[in-house]
Structure formats: structure tokens, C-alpha cells
Design a protein around this motif. Structure first.
Motif, PDB file in Angstrom:
ATOM      1  N   THR A  68      90.246  29.295  93.379  1.00 29.06           N
ATOM      2  CA  THR A  68      90.630  30.441  94.391  1.00 29.06           C
ATOM      3  C   THR A  68      90.629  31.682  93.455  1.00 29.06           C
ATOM      4  O   THR A  68      91.834  31.516  92.530  1.00 29.06           O
ATOM      5  N   MET A  69      90.125  32.782  93.851  1.00 28.45           N
ATOM      6  CA  MET A  69      90.280  34.066  93.219  1.00 28.45           C
ATOM      7  C   MET A  69      91.446  34.632  93.781  1.00 28.45           C
ATOM      8  O   MET A  69      91.418  34.783  95.134  1.00 28.45           O
ATOM      9  N   VAL A  70      92.344  35.135  93.111  1.00 29.93           N
ATOM     10  CA  VAL A  70      93.722  35.801  93.427  1.00 29.93           C
ATOM     11  C   VAL A  70      93.792  37.308  93.312  1.00 29.93           C
ATOM     12  O   VAL A  70      94.794  37.899  93.107  1.00 29.93           O
ATOM     13  N   VAL A  71      92.482  38.131  93.237  1.00 28.55           N
ATOM     14  CA  VAL A  71      92.471  39.294  93.129  1.00 28.55           C
ATOM     15  C   VAL A  71      93.434  40.021  94.236  1.00 28.55           C
ATOM     16  O   VAL A  71      94.254  40.997  93.942  1.00 28.55           O
ATOM     17  N   ASP A  72      93.278  39.518  95.358  1.00 30.91           N
ATOM     18  CA  ASP A  72      94.130  40.269  96.268  1.00 30.91           C
ATOM     19  C   ASP A  72      95.606  39.957  96.154  1.00 30.91           C
ATOM     20  O   ASP A  72      96.606  40.781  97.035  1.00 30.91           O
ATOM     21  N   ARG A  73      96.094  39.216  95.273  1.00 31.75           N
ATOM     22  CA  ARG A  73      97.546  39.094  94.906  1.00 31.75           C
ATOM     23  C   ARG A  73      98.247  40.149  93.984  1.00 31.75           C
ATOM     24  O   ARG A  73      99.370  40.189  93.998  1.00 31.75           O
ATOM     25  N   ALA A  75      98.204  43.287  93.782  1.00 29.51           N
ATOM     26  CA  ALA A  75      98.698  44.640  94.679  1.00 29.51           C
ATOM     27  C   ALA A  75     100.301  43.981  95.066  1.00 29.51           C
ATOM     28  O   ALA A  75     101.149  44.824  94.798  1.00 29.51           O
ATOM     29  N   GLU A  76     100.292  42.994  95.515  1.00 31.45           N
ATOM     30  CA  GLU A  76     101.613  42.427  96.212  1.00 31.45           C
ATOM     31  C   GLU A  76     102.563  42.113  94.935  1.00 31.45           C
ATOM     32  O   GLU A  76     103.669  42.637  95.015  1.00 31.45           O
ATOM     33  N   LEU A  77     102.227  41.730  94.056  1.00 35.76           N
ATOM     34  CA  LEU A  77     103.042  41.415  92.621  1.00 35.76           C
ATOM     35  C   LEU A  77     103.270  42.870  92.046  1.00 35.76           C
ATOM     36  O   LEU A  77     104.624  43.063  91.778  1.00 35.76           O
ATOM     37  N   CYS A  78     102.502  43.691  91.737  1.00 33.33           N
ATOM     38  CA  CYS A  78     102.818  44.981  91.340  1.00 33.33           C
ATOM     39  C   CYS A  78     103.921  46.010  92.100  1.00 33.33           C
ATOM     40  O   CYS A  78     104.757  46.363  91.893  1.00 33.33           O
ATOM     41  N   ALA A  79     103.757  45.637  93.576  1.00 34.59           N
ATOM     42  CA  ALA A  79     104.592  46.347  94.412  1.00 34.59           C
ATOM     43  C   ALA A  79     105.986  45.759  94.391  1.00 34.59           C
ATOM     44  O   ALA A  79     107.060  46.479  94.585  1.00 34.59           O
ATOM     45  N   GLY A  80     105.957  44.280  93.813  1.00 30.58           N
ATOM     46  CA  GLY A  80     107.283  43.893  93.600  1.00 30.58           C
ATOM     47  C   GLY A  80     107.944  44.042  92.522  1.00 30.58           C
ATOM     48  O   GLY A  80     109.062  43.640  91.956  1.00 30.58           O
ATOM     49  N   GLY A  81     107.361  45.026  91.611  1.00 31.61           N
ATOM     50  CA  GLY A  81     107.975  45.432  90.114  1.00 31.61           C
ATOM     51  C   GLY A  81     107.479  44.643  88.990  1.00 31.61           C
ATOM     52  O   GLY A  81     107.851  44.782  88.093  1.00 31.61           O
ATOM     53  N   GLN A  82     106.571  43.816  89.254  1.00 31.62           N
ATOM     54  CA  GLN A  82     105.714  42.830  87.986  1.00 31.62           C
ATOM     55  C   GLN A  82     104.999  43.957  87.164  1.00 31.62           C
ATOM     56  O   GLN A  82     104.234  44.617  87.855  1.00 31.62           O
ATOM     57  N   ARG A  83     105.119  43.704  85.784  1.00 26.79           N
ATOM     58  CA  ARG A  83     103.796  44.221  85.023  1.00 26.79           C
ATOM     59  C   ARG A  83     102.931  43.316  85.014  1.00 26.79           C
ATOM     60  O   ARG A  83     103.166  42.048  84.415  1.00 26.79           O
ATOM     61  N   ALA A  98      88.900  46.544  90.453  1.00 28.99           N
ATOM     62  CA  ALA A  98      89.622  46.229  91.373  1.00 28.99           C
ATOM     63  C   ALA A  98      91.107  45.716  91.079  1.00 28.99           C
ATOM     64  O   ALA A  98      91.949  46.273  91.906  1.00 28.99           O
ATOM     65  N   VAL A  99      91.330  44.979  90.109  1.00 25.58           N
ATOM     66  CA  VAL A  99      92.836  44.558  89.425  1.00 25.58           C
ATOM     67  C   VAL A  99      93.500  45.805  89.121  1.00 25.58           C
ATOM     68  O   VAL A  99      94.635  46.068  89.130  1.00 25.58           O
ATOM     69  N   ASP A 101      93.030  49.165  90.003  1.00 23.29           N
ATOM     70  CA  ASP A 101      93.348  49.989  91.067  1.00 23.29           C
ATOM     71  C   ASP A 101      94.368  49.406  92.016  1.00 23.29           C
ATOM     72  O   ASP A 101      95.179  50.081  92.596  1.00 23.29           O
ATOM     73  N   ALA A 102      94.382  47.849  92.024  1.00 28.48           N
ATOM     74  CA  ALA A 102      95.714  47.424  92.659  1.00 28.48           C
ATOM     75  C   ALA A 102      97.035  47.463  91.906  1.00 28.48           C
ATOM     76  O   ALA A 102      98.171  46.984  92.353  1.00 28.48           O
ATOM     77  N   GLY A 103      97.017  47.926  90.656  1.00 28.27           N
ATOM     78  CA  GLY A 103      98.245  47.998  89.939  1.00 28.27           C
ATOM     79  C   GLY A 103      98.340  47.410  88.571  1.00 28.27           C
ATOM     80  O   GLY A 103      99.290  47.772  87.891  1.00 28.27           O
ATOM     81  N   ALA A 104      97.399  46.652  88.185  1.00 25.71           N
ATOM     82  CA  ALA A 104      97.404  45.830  87.133  1.00 25.71           C
ATOM     83  C   ALA A 104      97.589  46.764  85.596  1.00 25.71           C
ATOM     84  O   ALA A 104      96.812  47.809  86.035  1.00 25.71           O
ATOM     85  N   SER A 105      98.419  46.493  84.764  1.00 22.42           N
ATOM     86  CA  SER A 105      98.492  47.348  83.777  1.00 22.42           C
ATOM     87  C   SER A 105      97.492  47.234  82.815  1.00 22.42           C
ATOM     88  O   SER A 105      97.273  48.051  81.916  1.00 22.42           O
ATOM     89  N   ALA A 106      96.804  46.255  82.564  1.00 22.33           N
ATOM     90  CA  ALA A 106      95.772  45.913  81.672  1.00 22.33           C
ATOM     91  C   ALA A 106      95.170  44.613  81.942  1.00 22.33           C
ATOM     92  O   ALA A 106      95.301  43.823  82.802  1.00 22.33           O
ATOM     93  N   PHE A 107      93.935  44.457  81.247  1.00 20.46           N
ATOM     94  CA  PHE A 107      93.138  43.461  81.659  1.00 20.46           C
ATOM     95  C   PHE A 107      92.384  42.909  80.172  1.00 20.46           C
ATOM     96  O   PHE A 107      91.837  43.455  79.559  1.00 20.46           O
ATOM     97  N   ILE A 108      92.778  41.558  79.977  1.00 20.10           N
ATOM     98  CA  ILE A 108      92.326  40.775  78.895  1.00 20.10           C
ATOM     99  C   ILE A 108      91.094  39.995  79.180  1.00 20.10           C
ATOM    100  O   ILE A 108      91.181  39.128  80.125  1.00 20.10           O
ATOM    101  N   GLY A 109      89.900  39.979  78.570  1.00 21.14           N
ATOM    102  CA  GLY A 109      89.020  38.810  78.656  1.00 21.14           C
ATOM    103  C   GLY A 109      89.123  37.984  77.826  1.00 21.14           C
ATOM    104  O   GLY A 109      89.487  37.910  76.648  1.00 21.14           O
ATOM    105  N   LYS A 110      89.242  36.582  78.409  1.00 16.22           N
ATOM    106  CA  LYS A 110      89.470  35.532  77.716  1.00 16.22           C
ATOM    107  C   LYS A 110      88.508  35.189  76.695  1.00 16.22           C
ATOM    108  O   LYS A 110      88.637  34.676  75.544  1.00 16.22           O
TER     109      LYS A 110
END
Length: 236
Positions: A68-73, A75-83, A98-99, A101-110
Motif C-alpha cells: 500500500t502506498m502511504v503518500v497520503d500519510r 502530510a499528517e506526519l509532518c503536521a505532527g512535527g515529524q521530520r 507530492a511528498v 509538497d506534503a511537507g517531507a524534508s527530503a527524498f532519497i532514492g533507494k
């Protein structure tokens, strides 16, 4: 940036919680942090809920959990103060955007992550410094969405100086303008982002948006800080 950021921070290792459901990936990440160093893995689990009780500076999040893709989670995690640093094989520019814009600080490609590149990104994010990884750079470069605000040269210059922790009065002196004009430049940038549906009410959020859109580059921020420090203080 290089190896200079890979030493142990003065106040101790940066703590990380990993959300990953593939054991081979978990084992690999754990081996990166196995010896005492700048980063310590303090929690790991196959679901977001399994690590939420952990106290960690950074949450390293896989996007595909148990099919299951959790992209929609995000924004919720960032709003809760998570980096949040997304750690995923889904490097499509639209997913990266998308991530972010939702507030993620960075994206690392595996697929192209190395121990040092991963550690460096984690340390940058934990210190609230801007970090742009290859997938992020590609996503920014290919972003042609009409809601990317356009800043004037003076608006951009004011933001760049301000992002270097200069006061608005110091920015005004540097640019040869009045302090209220600096405030207007910053407020106009915020208005443009709000009108585009991407409100940036804080300095940190405005910096993230500007970097995501390629309006401010992290290297510009770093170079200016280095010059100021080398001169023994803030330029007049």
C-alpha cells in the motif's frame, strides 16, 4: 558538501526511526548505523504506527508498505512535527513532488543511495538545513505546474539574504532599501505561494517551497553563510 558533515554532532548522534517492511533493506540500513557514528537507528518497524512511540530526530519512511502506498500519510506526519525523509524506489518526479509538497524534508532514492549520501541527508535534515538529493533535483527541474510562483529579482534577493539568518534591517542595509520594503518583498512572496494553494506562513516553510521550486539553491545559501563567517560577522 562532502565528508565534513559526517562527524558526530556536538550534542550526540542524530536518532532515526525507520519504517520499512522488507527485511533485506532493514538489514542494509542497520549495517550503515551499526558502529558508533553520527547517526543512530533507535526504532524500526513495518508500519508507521509501529515506530510512532519512538523519540527520533528523523523518520525514514518507505512509501510502499505491505503493498500500500502511504503518500497520503506524509502530510499528517509532518503536521505532527515529524521530520520526514522519504526512502523509496518510487522516484517518479510526480511522486517526489507530492511528498515534498506534503511537507517531507527530503527524498532519497533507494536505487542510488549510499551510506555516506544517506547519512549526509539525514544530518542536513536533522539540523533543519536544506538538502536536495538527485531525485529532488530531477523533480524540481521537470516541474512545469502553473502554480509555481514567479519571484522578482529583488524579492528573490531579499529572501536569499533573509534565509541566511540576517535580520530584515540587515537585509535592507545590504540591498540599500528600507526595512519596510524588505518586509513587503517577503510578504509578497508569501502571498504568491498562498494564492498558488501552497501557503508558507513560516520562514522554514517558505525556504522549503523556494528550494523545491528551484528559486533558491542550497549551494547559494551555504556559500553566503561561509563568506559571512569568514569575514568575522554579518556584512554591513
Amino acid at each position: 558538501m562532502g565528508q565534513q558533515h559526517l562527524g558526530v554532532p556536538a550534542d550526540g548522534p542524530v536518532t532515526v526511526a525507520l519504517v520499512e517492511d522488507h527485511q533485506v533493506v532493514v538489514d542494509g540500513v542497520r549495517s550503515w548505523f551499526a558502529t558508533p557514528g553520527p547517526v543512530e537507528l533507535v526504532a524500526q518497524g513495518p508500519t508507521i504506527e509501529s515506530v510512532l512511540g519512538a523519540t527520533a530526530d528523523v523518520l525514514l519512511l518507505d512509501l510502499n508498505l505491505n503493498g500500500t502506498m502511504v503518500v497520503d500519510r506524509v502530510a499528517e506526519l509532518c503536521a505532527g512535527g515529524q521530520r520526514i525523509i522519504v526512502f523509496s524506489e518510487h522516484e517518479e518526479p510526480e511522486t517526489v513532488r507530492a511528498v515534498l509538497d506534503a511537507g517531507a524534508s527530503a527524498f532519497i532514492g533507494k536505487g542510488r543511495a549510499t551510506r555516506d549520501s544517506c547519512l549526509e541527508t539525514i544530518l542536513e535534515v536533522a539540523a533543519d538545513r536544506p538538502s536536495v538529493t538527485p531525485p529532488m533535483a530531477q523533480a524540481i527541474a521537470t516541474d512545469e505546474r502553473p502554480h509555481r510562483p514567479q519571484l522578482s529579482d529583488k524579492e528573490r534577493a531579499a529572501l536569499l539574504f533573509w534565509f541566511q539568518s540576517m535580520s530584515k534591517a540587515s537585509v535592507a542595509a545590504r540591498m540599500g532599501i528600507k526595512e519596510r520594503t524588505v518586509r513587503q518583498y517577503i510578504d509578497r512572496a508569501r502571498v504568491k505561494y498562498a494564492a498558488a494553494g501552497r501557503p508558507a506562513p513560516t520562514k522554514e516553510k517558505l525556504l522549503i517551497c523556494a528550494i523545491q521550486d528551484g528559486l533558491i539553491h542550497p549551494d547559494e545559501v551555504t556559500v553566503y553563510t561561509s563568506l559571512a563567517a569568514g569575514a568575522g560577522g554579518e556584512p554591513g
